[in-house]
Design an enzyme around this catalytic site. Sequence first.
Site, PDB file in Angstrom:
ATOM      1  N   TYR A   1       0.717  -0.529   0.190  1.00  0.00           N
ATOM      2  CA  TYR A   1       0.310  -0.367   0.076  1.00  0.00           C
ATOM      3  C   TYR A   1       1.123   1.104   0.076  1.00  0.00           C
ATOM      4  O   TYR A   1       1.084   1.905   1.479  1.00  0.00           O
ATOM      5  CB  TYR A   1      -0.950   0.050   1.434  1.00  0.00           C
ATOM      6  CG  TYR A   1      -1.620  -1.507   1.126  1.00  0.00           C
ATOM      7  CD1 TYR A   1      -2.385  -1.846   0.563  1.00  0.00           C
ATOM      8  CD2 TYR A   1      -1.757  -1.922   2.747  1.00  0.00           C
ATOM      9  CE1 TYR A   1      -4.051  -2.146   0.620  1.00  0.00           C
ATOM     10  CE2 TYR A   1      -2.465  -2.965   2.844  1.00  0.00           C
ATOM     11  CZ  TYR A   1      -3.774  -3.116   1.749  1.00  0.00           C
ATOM     12  OH  TYR A   1      -4.199  -3.977   1.442  1.00  0.00           O
TER      13      TYR A   1
ATOM     14  N   ASN B   1      -7.622   7.309   3.544  1.00  0.00           N
ATOM     15  CA  ASN B   1      -7.929   7.647   4.179  1.00  0.00           C
ATOM     16  C   ASN B   1      -8.274   7.552   5.508  1.00  0.00           C
ATOM     17  O   ASN B   1      -7.577   8.443   6.470  1.00  0.00           O
ATOM     18  CB  ASN B   1      -9.233   7.930   3.296  1.00  0.00           C
ATOM     19  CG  ASN B   1     -10.236   8.881   3.871  1.00  0.00           C
ATOM     20  OD1 ASN B   1     -10.064   8.981   5.257  1.00  0.00           O
ATOM     21  ND2 ASN B   1     -11.043   9.780   3.351  1.00  0.00           N
TER      22      ASN B   1
ATOM     23  N   GLN C   1     -13.432   6.460   2.666  1.00  0.00           N
ATOM     24  CA  GLN C   1     -13.558   5.987   3.317  1.00  0.00           C
ATOM     25  C   GLN C   1     -14.258   6.119   5.135  1.00  0.00           C
ATOM     26  O   GLN C   1     -15.094   7.309   4.879  1.00  0.00           O
ATOM     27  CB  GLN C   1     -12.103   5.392   2.888  1.00  0.00           C
ATOM     28  CG  GLN C   1     -11.224   4.452   2.723  1.00  0.00           C
ATOM     29  CD  GLN C   1     -10.330   3.717   3.136  1.00  0.00           C
ATOM     30  OE1 GLN C   1      -8.963   4.485   3.534  1.00  0.00           O
ATOM     31  NE2 GLN C   1     -10.247   2.816   3.372  1.00  0.00           N
TER      32      GLN C   1
ATOM     33  N   ASP D   1     -13.082  -3.909   3.043  1.00  0.00           N
ATOM     34  CA  ASP D   1     -13.308  -4.553   1.755  1.00  0.00           C
ATOM     35  C   ASP D   1     -13.590  -5.592   1.439  1.00  0.00           C
ATOM     36  O   ASP D   1     -14.834  -5.944   0.470  1.00  0.00           O
ATOM     37  CB  ASP D   1     -11.571  -4.515   1.316  1.00  0.00           C
ATOM     38  CG  ASP D   1     -11.013  -3.369   0.946  1.00  0.00           C
ATOM     39  OD1 ASP D   1     -11.912  -2.190   2.008  1.00  0.00           O
ATOM     40  OD2 ASP D   1     -10.278  -2.813   0.402  1.00  0.00           O
TER      41      ASP D   1
ATOM     42  N   ARG E   1      -5.975 -13.020   0.512  1.00  0.00           N
ATOM     43  CA  ARG E   1      -6.967 -12.014  -0.470  1.00  0.00           C
ATOM     44  C   ARG E   1      -7.660 -12.293  -1.269  1.00  0.00           C
ATOM     45  O   ARG E   1      -8.659 -13.992  -1.287  1.00  0.00           O
ATOM     46  CB  ARG E   1      -5.063 -11.854  -1.651  1.00  0.00           C
ATOM     47  CG  ARG E   1      -4.088 -11.332  -0.836  1.00  0.00           C
ATOM     48  CD  ARG E   1      -4.195  -9.668  -0.119  1.00  0.00           C
ATOM     49  NE  ARG E   1      -4.980  -8.898  -1.353  1.00  0.00           N
ATOM     50  CZ  ARG E   1      -4.729  -7.194  -0.366  1.00  0.00           C
ATOM     51  NH1 ARG E   1      -4.915  -6.722   0.563  1.00  0.00           N
ATOM     52  NH2 ARG E   1      -5.288  -6.462  -1.317  1.00  0.00           N
TER      53      ARG E   1
ATOM     54  N   GLU F   1      -0.475  -6.362   9.262  1.00  0.00           N
ATOM     55  CA  GLU F   1      -1.800  -5.437   9.296  1.00  0.00           C
ATOM     56  C   GLU F   1      -3.522  -6.675   9.760  1.00  0.00           C
ATOM     57  O   GLU F   1      -3.906  -5.261  10.114  1.00  0.00           O
ATOM     58  CB  GLU F   1      -1.865  -5.816   7.830  1.00  0.00           C
ATOM     59  CG  GLU F   1      -3.121  -4.875   6.864  1.00  0.00           C
ATOM     60  CD  GLU F   1      -3.289  -5.151   5.387  1.00  0.00           C
ATOM     61  OE1 GLU F   1      -2.168  -6.076   5.083  1.00  0.00           O
ATOM     62  OE2 GLU F   1      -4.335  -5.065   4.864  1.00  0.00           O
TER      63      GLU F   1
HETATM   64  C1  GLC Z   1      -7.469  -2.177   3.055  1.00  0.00           C
HETATM   65  C2  GLC Z   1      -8.412  -2.304   3.834  1.00  0.00           C
HETATM   66  C3  GLC Z   1      -8.318  -1.484   4.092  1.00  0.00           C
HETATM   67  C4  GLC Z   1      -7.402   0.196   4.413  1.00  0.00           C
HETATM   68  C5  GLC Z   1      -6.510  -0.489   3.089  1.00  0.00           C
HETATM   69  C6  GLC Z   1      -4.812  -0.051   3.697  1.00  0.00           C
HETATM   70  O1  GLC Z   1      -7.348  -2.299   1.328  1.00  0.00           O
HETATM   71  O2  GLC Z   1      -9.201  -3.079   3.821  1.00  0.00           O
HETATM   72  O3  GLC Z   1      -9.421  -1.019   4.960  1.00  0.00           O
HETATM   73  O4  GLC Z   1      -8.056   1.667   3.965  1.00  0.00           O
HETATM   74  O5  GLC Z   1      -5.329  -2.250   2.784  1.00  0.00           O
HETATM   75  O6  GLC Z   1      -4.599  -0.588   4.673  1.00  0.00           O
END
Ligand code: GLC
Length: 424
Positions: free
Chosen positions: A31, A36, A103, A165, A197, A395
């Site tokens: 990521y 947000n 979000q 998600d 995932r 995470e």
């Molecule tokens: C995933 C999670 C989401 C989060 C993102 C970054 O997409 O489902 O809630 O904001 O990761 O951590």
Amino acid sequence: MSEDQQLFKAGQAILNKNDFGGYTVPTQGLYPFQWNWDSAITALGWMKFNEPRAWQELNVLMSGQWDDGMVPHILFHKDSDTYFPGPDVWGADKKVKSTSISQPPVLSSVVKILCEQAKDTQLRDQTVMAMLPGLIRSHLWWYRDRDPENTGLVVSYHPWESGMDNSPAWDEALERVPKVTWEYQRRDLNHIDASERPHKEQYDRYLYLVDLFKHKQFQSPDIYRDCPYKVNDVSLISILHRATLDLIDLCEQFNVTGQGVDQLKARATLTAHNMHQLWSEKTHFFHSKDLISNTLCRVKTNAGFLPLLAGLANKAQAQHLAKEAQTWMAASKYAIASTDPREPQYEPQRYWRGPVWLHINWMIALGFERSGYRDVAEQIHNKTDMLFREFKFFEYFNADTGAGCGGNDFSWTAAIAMHWLLKP
Ligand code: GLC
């Protein structure tokens, strides 16, 4: 150095490492942008050792606000080829490149907490005064664009907007969304095992919605009319409601009055009035609602506890939720799983289908505390506390074994530990 001091230092190192210059990425590689609600929660961690940096995090997030008031779900400040779908797929060419959805708006609640903790009151007052008009506009965006029929319950257009998600609550609603037929290459599977995932089939549908928003040129009335996925997400509604109440308090504290604030108050009253629509007398639990089929999403997920955070559960409902939380926790050594362990859809390690997230447990515990269930809140606190101590700052965590899943050195996990769990 005590264990808590050592862990606090480790958390601090994670935020510093994930600091990309004014904003914090959730984790590197998987990521690589500013998310947000991650960012808002991460500011709680920064506040514990660097006040100016905490405020900066929020200012940078607000710098991506659209003219209509929306604060996007991802801000693509810099290019990266380790994430898909990137800015080209979303096609939202704004002053900061971004996605075209939002979000869970936890931001105003975080601002309120930072205000209470700030030692530098001059910096606090300057920052908050400058930020309040944007925060009001962002809440009004939710109520105007995402609730055009004044139901009190905002509508979400994409599972990613919920932040949860891959929740099984969305399965039936998502199945109605067509799949894209174009070829693409996911990047998440380069970082994380496929067993943790979502499946390709779900990705095909997620992307269909992304394409739809682009083809509709991000015009809310058109999307509201034609979107094949429309959900009253119980967690988003609860988080928004809590944040609206916190924002109204902030406005009072900073002597901000006017039409915008009055509208917030009216909307909050409407939500409180209509929340009962998401309560099931059959399951004695809150559920999201699929607006296309006009039915409650059947599977019980952790989202159903969040109305407590917002004062949206009445006494009898809160009592049911307290009992329910204890049953869930009896089924697992660790804190509240993302899906009820008794559901057939429960998968302890797949993204939002079972694993435990620290920040959701923090919010659920706050909800129980605010509703007078201190004992349940404490139990959640203690069962969450074990996780990162044993398995570090992942995470999320396998709900059966506690093993860390997804990305490592994760910003919001570190931040919640520093804000809520550690006593350095
Ligand atoms: C995933 C999670 C989401 C989060 C993102 C970054 O997409 O489902 O809630 O904001 O990761 O951590």
